[in-house]
Design a protein around this motif. Structure first.
Motif, PDB file in Angstrom:
ATOM      1  N   LYS A 135      12.562  11.322  -6.722  1.00 27.57           N
ATOM      2  CA  LYS A 135      12.691  10.800  -7.950  1.00 27.57           C
ATOM      3  C   LYS A 135      12.722   9.401  -8.201  1.00 27.57           C
ATOM      4  CE  LYS A 135      14.829  14.844  -9.895  1.00 27.57           C
ATOM      5  NZ  LYS A 135      13.432  15.512 -10.111  1.00 27.57           N
ATOM      6  N   ARG A 136      13.428   8.609  -7.159  1.00 27.58           N
ATOM      7  CA  ARG A 136      13.357   7.382  -7.236  1.00 27.58           C
ATOM      8  C   ARG A 136      12.186   6.468  -7.208  1.00 27.58           C
ATOM      9  NH1 ARG A 136      18.723   4.005  -5.936  1.00 27.58           N
ATOM     10  NH2 ARG A 136      20.376   5.116  -7.405  1.00 27.58           N
ATOM     11  N   VAL A 137      11.506   7.127  -5.867  1.00 29.15           N
ATOM     12  CA  VAL A 137      10.166   6.551  -5.837  1.00 29.15           C
ATOM     13  C   VAL A 137       9.061   6.747  -6.749  1.00 29.15           C
ATOM     14  CG1 VAL A 137       8.225   6.774  -3.781  1.00 29.15           C
ATOM     15  CG2 VAL A 137      10.600   6.610  -2.796  1.00 29.15           C
ATOM     16  N   HIS A 138       9.203   7.941  -7.187  1.00 24.00           N
ATOM     17  CA  HIS A 138       8.224   8.490  -8.340  1.00 24.00           C
ATOM     18  C   HIS A 138       8.465   7.426  -9.562  1.00 24.00           C
ATOM     19  CE1 HIS A 138       5.868  10.646 -10.943  1.00 24.00           C
ATOM     20  NE2 HIS A 138       6.718  10.605 -11.823  1.00 24.00           N
ATOM     21  N   GLN A 139       9.776   7.082  -9.806  1.00 29.00           N
ATOM     22  CA  GLN A 139       9.805   6.221 -11.056  1.00 29.00           C
ATOM     23  C   GLN A 139       9.550   4.924 -10.795  1.00 29.00           C
ATOM     24  OE1 GLN A 139      10.187   8.207 -13.829  1.00 29.00           O
ATOM     25  NE2 GLN A 139      11.153   6.354 -14.408  1.00 29.00           N
ATOM     26  N   ALA A 140       9.677   4.450  -9.426  1.00 32.85           N
ATOM     27  CA  ALA A 140       9.282   2.886  -9.125  1.00 32.85           C
ATOM     28  C   ALA A 140       7.713   2.999  -9.296  1.00 32.85           C
ATOM     29  CB  ALA A 140       9.832   2.525  -7.704  1.00 32.85           C
ATOM     30  N   ILE A 141       7.054   3.839  -8.788  1.00 32.03           N
ATOM     31  CA  ILE A 141       5.555   3.883  -8.816  1.00 32.03           C
ATOM     32  C   ILE A 141       5.190   3.649 -10.040  1.00 32.03           C
ATOM     33  CG2 ILE A 141       3.572   5.036  -8.302  1.00 32.03           C
ATOM     34  CD1 ILE A 141       4.747   5.961  -5.676  1.00 32.03           C
ATOM     35  N   MET A 142       5.784   4.477 -11.063  1.00 33.96           N
ATOM     36  CA  MET A 142       5.446   4.642 -12.659  1.00 33.96           C
ATOM     37  C   MET A 142       5.586   3.355 -13.220  1.00 33.96           C
ATOM     38  SD  MET A 142       3.926   7.666 -12.566  1.00 33.96           S
ATOM     39  CE  MET A 142       3.586   8.075 -14.154  1.00 33.96           C
ATOM     40  N   THR A 143       6.834   2.630 -12.853  1.00 26.86           N
ATOM     41  CA  THR A 143       7.081   1.631 -13.825  1.00 26.86           C
ATOM     42  C   THR A 143       7.502   0.004 -13.303  1.00 26.86           C
ATOM     43  OG1 THR A 143       9.512   2.143 -13.401  1.00 26.86           O
ATOM     44  CG2 THR A 143       8.579   3.563 -15.007  1.00 26.86           C
ATOM     45  N   LYS A 144       7.172   0.184 -11.876  1.00 24.57           N
ATOM     46  CA  LYS A 144       7.647  -1.215 -11.380  1.00 24.57           C
ATOM     47  C   LYS A 144       6.527  -1.886 -10.680  1.00 24.57           C
ATOM     48  CE  LYS A 144      11.965  -0.411 -11.922  1.00 24.57           C
ATOM     49  NZ  LYS A 144      12.653  -1.095 -12.851  1.00 24.57           N
ATOM     50  N   GLY A 145       5.294  -1.725 -11.035  1.00 24.39           N
ATOM     51  CA  GLY A 145       4.067  -2.570 -10.546  1.00 24.39           C
ATOM     52  C   GLY A 145       3.852  -2.490  -9.208  1.00 24.39           C
ATOM     53  N   ILE A 146       4.029  -1.173  -8.440  1.00 23.82           N
ATOM     54  CA  ILE A 146       4.008  -1.011  -7.110  1.00 23.82           C
ATOM     55  C   ILE A 146       2.581  -0.851  -6.814  1.00 23.82           C
ATOM     56  CG2 ILE A 146       4.304   0.581  -5.146  1.00 23.82           C
ATOM     57  CD1 ILE A 146       7.039  -0.778  -6.283  1.00 23.82           C
ATOM     58  N   THR A 147       1.996  -1.652  -5.993  1.00 21.73           N
ATOM     59  CA  THR A 147       0.557  -1.396  -5.599  1.00 21.73           C
ATOM     60  C   THR A 147       0.397  -0.586  -4.210  1.00 21.73           C
ATOM     61  OG1 THR A 147       0.270  -3.648  -4.409  1.00 21.73           O
ATOM     62  CG2 THR A 147       0.165  -3.694  -6.834  1.00 21.73           C
ATOM     63  N   MET A 148       1.306  -0.771  -3.263  1.00 22.95           N
ATOM     64  CA  MET A 148       1.266  -0.263  -1.982  1.00 22.95           C
ATOM     65  C   MET A 148       2.626   0.664  -1.973  1.00 22.95           C
ATOM     66  SD  MET A 148      -1.388  -2.181  -0.784  1.00 22.95           S
ATOM     67  CE  MET A 148      -1.799  -3.901  -0.253  1.00 22.95           C
ATOM     68  N   VAL A 149       2.318   1.542  -1.079  1.00 18.51           N
ATOM     69  CA  VAL A 149       3.747   2.277  -0.642  1.00 18.51           C
ATOM     70  C   VAL A 149       3.180   3.230   0.768  1.00 18.51           C
ATOM     71  CG1 VAL A 149       3.121   4.271  -2.290  1.00 18.51           C
ATOM     72  CG2 VAL A 149       5.220   4.297  -1.183  1.00 18.51           C
ATOM     73  N   SER A 150       4.241   2.882   1.661  1.00 15.29           N
ATOM     74  CA  SER A 150       3.944   3.928   2.997  1.00 15.29           C
ATOM     75  C   SER A 150       4.894   5.107   2.846  1.00 15.29           C
ATOM     76  CB  SER A 150       4.620   3.075   4.137  1.00 15.29           C
ATOM     77  OG  SER A 150       3.875   1.758   4.024  1.00 15.29           O
ATOM     78  N   VAL A 151       4.281   6.085   3.195  1.00 16.31           N
ATOM     79  CA  VAL A 151       4.585   7.377   3.169  1.00 16.31           C
ATOM     80  C   VAL A 151       4.500   8.126   4.313  1.00 16.31           C
ATOM     81  CG1 VAL A 151       4.838   7.482   0.652  1.00 16.31           C
ATOM     82  CG2 VAL A 151       2.751   8.383   1.919  1.00 16.31           C
ATOM     83  N   VAL A 152       5.148   9.318   4.823  1.00 17.47           N
ATOM     84  CA  VAL A 152       4.712  10.436   5.699  1.00 17.47           C
ATOM     85  C   VAL A 152       4.451  11.677   4.982  1.00 17.47           C
ATOM     86  CG1 VAL A 152       5.982   9.390   7.661  1.00 17.47           C
ATOM     87  CG2 VAL A 152       7.152  11.294   5.924  1.00 17.47           C
ATOM     88  N   THR A 153       3.756  12.757   5.592  1.00 14.78           N
ATOM     89  CA  THR A 153       3.303  13.824   4.865  1.00 14.78           C
ATOM     90  C   THR A 153       4.084  14.291   3.845  1.00 14.78           C
ATOM     91  OG1 THR A 153       1.726  14.080   6.827  1.00 14.78           O
ATOM     92  CG2 THR A 153       2.239  15.998   5.157  1.00 14.78           C
ATOM     93  N   LEU A 154       5.770  14.789   4.211  1.00 16.89           N
ATOM     94  CA  LEU A 154       6.507  15.384   3.706  1.00 16.89           C
ATOM     95  C   LEU A 154       6.551  14.449   2.153  1.00 16.89           C
ATOM     96  CD1 LEU A 154       8.715  17.609   3.681  1.00 16.89           C
ATOM     97  CD2 LEU A 154      10.068  15.955   4.575  1.00 16.89           C
ATOM     98  N   MET A 155       6.674  13.298   2.470  1.00 14.87           N
ATOM     99  CA  MET A 155       6.832  12.524   1.213  1.00 14.87           C
ATOM    100  C   MET A 155       5.723  12.708   0.212  1.00 14.87           C
ATOM    101  SD  MET A 155       8.597   8.966   2.969  1.00 14.87           S
ATOM    102  CE  MET A 155       9.964   9.077   3.896  1.00 14.87           C
ATOM    103  N   LEU A 156       4.473  12.525   0.693  1.00 14.76           N
ATOM    104  CA  LEU A 156       3.424  12.615  -0.100  1.00 14.76           C
ATOM    105  C   LEU A 156       3.531  14.173  -0.733  1.00 14.76           C
ATOM    106  CD1 LEU A 156       0.624  11.986  -1.086  1.00 14.76           C
ATOM    107  CD2 LEU A 156      -0.471  12.992   0.926  1.00 14.76           C
ATOM    108  N   GLN A 157       3.741  15.156  -0.063  1.00  9.13           N
ATOM    109  CA  GLN A 157       4.016  16.480  -0.739  1.00  9.13           C
ATOM    110  C   GLN A 157       5.174  16.179  -1.904  1.00  9.13           C
ATOM    111  OE1 GLN A 157       4.580  18.924   2.682  1.00  9.13           O
ATOM    112  NE2 GLN A 157       4.908  20.553   1.372  1.00  9.13           N
ATOM    113  N   GLN A 158       6.052  15.557  -1.648  1.00  5.84           N
ATOM    114  CA  GLN A 158       7.160  15.748  -2.720  1.00  5.84           C
ATOM    115  C   GLN A 158       6.863  14.843  -3.655  1.00  5.84           C
ATOM    116  OE1 GLN A 158      10.959  14.624  -0.893  1.00  5.84           O
ATOM    117  NE2 GLN A 158      10.999  16.528   0.288  1.00  5.84           N
ATOM    118  N   LEU A 159       6.260  13.895  -3.674  1.00  9.33           N
ATOM    119  CA  LEU A 159       5.732  12.982  -4.760  1.00  9.33           C
ATOM    120  C   LEU A 159       4.765  13.530  -5.435  1.00  9.33           C
ATOM    121  CD1 LEU A 159       5.614   9.471  -2.922  1.00  9.33           C
ATOM    122  CD2 LEU A 159       7.054  10.270  -4.545  1.00  9.33           C
ATOM    123  N   LEU A 160       3.691  14.241  -4.819  1.00 10.74           N
ATOM    124  CA  LEU A 160       2.572  15.078  -5.705  1.00 10.74           C
ATOM    125  C   LEU A 160       3.220  16.012  -6.627  1.00 10.74           C
ATOM    126  CD1 LEU A 160      -0.260  15.561  -3.359  1.00 10.74           C
ATOM    127  CD2 LEU A 160      -0.124  13.649  -4.907  1.00 10.74           C
ATOM    128  N   GLY A 161       4.174  16.585  -5.990  1.00 14.55           N
ATOM    129  CA  GLY A 161       5.212  17.601  -6.940  1.00 14.55           C
ATOM    130  C   GLY A 161       5.765  16.886  -8.077  1.00 14.55           C
TER     131      GLY A 161
END
Lengths: 482, 482
Positions: B224-250
């Protein structure tokens, strides 16, 4: 740590085969894949001629695609490229060729006459090489950053030209330092109108293969062509010297450049403040910089954020580099020292000059300057006595040495005076044996031994030259004799 | 060539003092100037405690600003940072601390209990260090790229953890290789939710100081925090592993990310193709990559241009790197070898393992893969038998070694099975002496010696394990026993 990377052109062709590497004013282009293939073919032909790993090969050419291909081809052979300044005389080039132990010469057709005067038995034109029988050889797949790649001659203050050796690593770090300062954007395109035999021009080619960035290549600087290219060709970066900036601003008139132009990298000596202010008014993104052959191009550059508030400054050392003022006087002025992995490890076969220039890891530039409170470099004198004429370095001591070789001349002192066309031109002061010397013969003698831009525009006979307590010539006092 | 550069944090603070270096979810920030000052102050306090040049100092912490400060402080002292995985047991960490010859330990308060079990007499919490008396010392002004900076343990296939030594140069080249692939834009901001004790997290900090780029630091991954940050904090890059990508897409659901998000760098093992296709449909700019601790993070990455046409591929080696397949079979599949200046020079005090892994300048990764016709890497098996559970590497051999230490267990084989939550979890097959063993004691034993994520989710007793002609365990056959 392994200082081995894949061959940069092969790598870029692998990553971005269809990206444009070279774009010419006639509209023709070469992609990285095409540039790689042509360079590798060219390498095989050079190999058939006898060029091998470690061979010193001189290149005498104006800016053109075949010159670029020849340079990359020589890297595929792991040969060393000795870049010759086409404005020099046969005498001057002969000195360099011997000093650099050159055994092969490649020249462009238009310089065939000059090339014919040079003492290299194996000499072929750029296009003649293309007609050679190729030899099946192993093309280098890797680059060892510690190995020498290019050599360029610089006279320095001693008057004896010295061969600056650049390793692949020096060029690599220069390109990386520039990228960390300017950023890397996918739409970048760098205009190269500076000669490729100078490091300011060559470094654009190296950035191109490392960044995967197109170069818009012009045979030489022509203000109308450069102006047109900037206005219509999507140029984002261009390297210029003061004289060029001045001419370009004239061309620009009341117009403005497209917003895509994000950097006009200004080198080749300190620029007059009024010119910089004029550029600022017109919204031209001038990045002042400081560098020399020994630093593989810019090593101190004013970045975009500071360009306007620090007008007149050369900026800060690039990320991997350092700058300091050695033995500053009470005003903070002293000799500029620089350090970093882009700095040459030394002059070819010249231990004495190397030891004089490289002091405990720092390069003593011979230039004077100071750092302001925030650490920005201001260059006061481009070397104490150096004359910059139309972007070319003119070393007084070299001209003095030549003058002293003429019968009847006892002492000589050279300095620069302002010139509306060239920025500066050299003038000479001489002390003769008995007040008589053959002026016409002297002119012919100088013309024979010096490039046209080095010949003094005026020669004044004087009773004595200004000298300091240790009897050393004080060149900055020469103008007072006028 | 001099492998010396200015200290990267000092340099960035000099160039961009007011640029944000760290941004936290509570809205607080640290500029590069502040980060430099706090790190130098921290260094002086550590010096007062006795930390000096070359001292091995372990850091046990979750992601937080003081951890970042401690890491930079240690570089100012030219100490070596041993980064500890906070998910390991006391036993596991004790092994690493002894092997790494650690003499000081810094830990975060929430891990005080674990820290208390470790055999390092000089141990203080991150905040306790701040209360130490500072000592006036010379802060390092330069970085020698050949010197060691960090150590991280990786078990590899032998089951014995090995200390991967990263020089400053390994980290530098990794950051430069990434920049040449992704570009450098002034608005870049990288979100770090991966642990800083892994190289995937730490490398973000290094890029930050070299590029002058803000890091948005999260204590741990929380969808939830990563999602919120990407949506509102001007993030241009993020490093993830597969499990995180899956959860973020959800989390993303039917929404789309802001256009400013230009790279979601995916590491930590091959991703299932359906997941990549789902990301593609949602317009998420996933950059698949391949790398490991030994390569100082990504060494092969799929770039933006190829992301969509080469789905499933890890891409091409970064600019300064090379990849090849060793001894490919008839389908082109073989062990992945990589080479480049970001690759470690070896394991700490482990010549045998170093010689086994580094073969004529290449790192034998132990992973299987192939290159397609255009040279794109496809990883088939993340190491032959490696299990990736929730982004953590789980080495079967390590669990097997532990099982074999339990009374009554004669043979053990471990493999991974799919798990909806963790991606994969380990399961074990054992052969016992007489068919009886104390299950409850075994569970307690494993819990004591292995991190929770390494404990087998199921243990099956079998008559014999699958072995090859040389009697070597064939782990990929284990699942057939189910």
């Amino acid at each position: 740590m392994q200082m081995v990377i894949p061959h940069w052109l092969t790598k870029q062709a692998d990553i971005s085969p269809d990206q444009i590497a070279l774009q010419l004013s006639d509209g023709s282009t070469l992609t990285f894949q095409q540039l790689k293939e042509r360079s590798q073919d060219y390498a095989k032909k050079l190999a058939g001629w006898g060029v091998a790993k470690g061979t010193h090969v001189a290149v005498l050419s104006s800016n053109q695609p075949t010159m670029v291909i020849a340079i990359h081809a020589l890297s595929y052979l792991q040969a060393v490229v000795v870049l010759l300044n086409s404005r020099l005389t046969g005498d001057e080039l002969t000195y360099q060729l011997k000093d650099a132990e050159v055994s092969f010469l490649i020249y462009t057709e238009t310089l065939a006459e000059l090339a014919g005067k040079l003492p290299v038995s194996k000499a072929l034109s750029l296009t003649a090489v293309e007609c050679l029988q190729p030899q099946a050889i192993d093309i280098a797949t890797e680059i060892n950053l510690d190995k020498p790649f290019t050599m360029m001659y610089t006279s320095g203050t001693t008057g004896f030209p010295k061969g600056v050796v650049h390793t692949y690593g020096n060029h690599w770090w220069s390109a990386i330092g520039s990228a960390l300062n300017l950023g890397l954007q996918s739409e970048d395109k760098w205009l190269a109108a500076l000669p490729l035999f100078h490091v300011s021009g060559l470094s654009i080619l190296i950035r191109s293969v490392i960044y995967g960035m197109p170069v818009y290549l012009l045979e030489k600087f022509d203000k109308k062509r450069v102006h047109q290219a900037i206005m219509t060709k999507g140029i984002t970066m261009v390297s210029v010297v003061t004289l060029m900036l001045q001419q370009l601003l004239g061309e620009l008139g009341e117009k403005t450049y497209p917003a895509s132009l994000r950097c006009m990298l200004l080198g080749g000596g300190p620029a007059p403040k009024p010119l910089l202010e004029q550029a600022k008014e017109k919204g031209v993104p001038v990045f002042q910089s400081f560098g020399m052959t020994e630093t593989a191009s810019q090593i101190v550059t004013l970045n975009a954020n500071d360009a306007l508030k620090k007008i007149g400054s050369a900026g800060k050392a690039l990320f991997p580099a350092q700058v300091k003022i050695n033995a500053p006087d009470e005003d903070g002025v002293g000799e500029i020292y620089v350090k970093g992995p882009m700095v040459t490890s030394g002059y070819y076969r010249n231990q004495a000059a190397t030891e004089k220039a490289l002091i405990a890891g720092w390069l003593a530039t011979g230039d004077l300057g100071y750092l302001d409170k925030e650490g920005y470099l201001y260059v006061i004198d481009r070397r104490s006595d150096l004359i910059i004429s139309g972007g070319e370095n003119v070393y007084p001591s070299e001209i003095e040495s030549t003058l002293l070789r003429f019968p009847g001349i006892k002492e000589a002192g050279v300095t620069g005076v302002e010139d509306t066309k060239w920025g500066e031109v050299p003038i000479a002061f001489i002390v003769t044996d008995d007040g008589t010397y053959n002026q016409a013969e002297l002119q012919a003698f100088l013309k024979r031994h010096l490039a046209a831009y080095k010949c003094p525009k005026q020669i004044y006979e004087v009773a004595r030259l200004p000298r300091n307590a240790s009897n050393k010539l004080v060149r900055r006092e020469l103008k007072k004799l006028l």
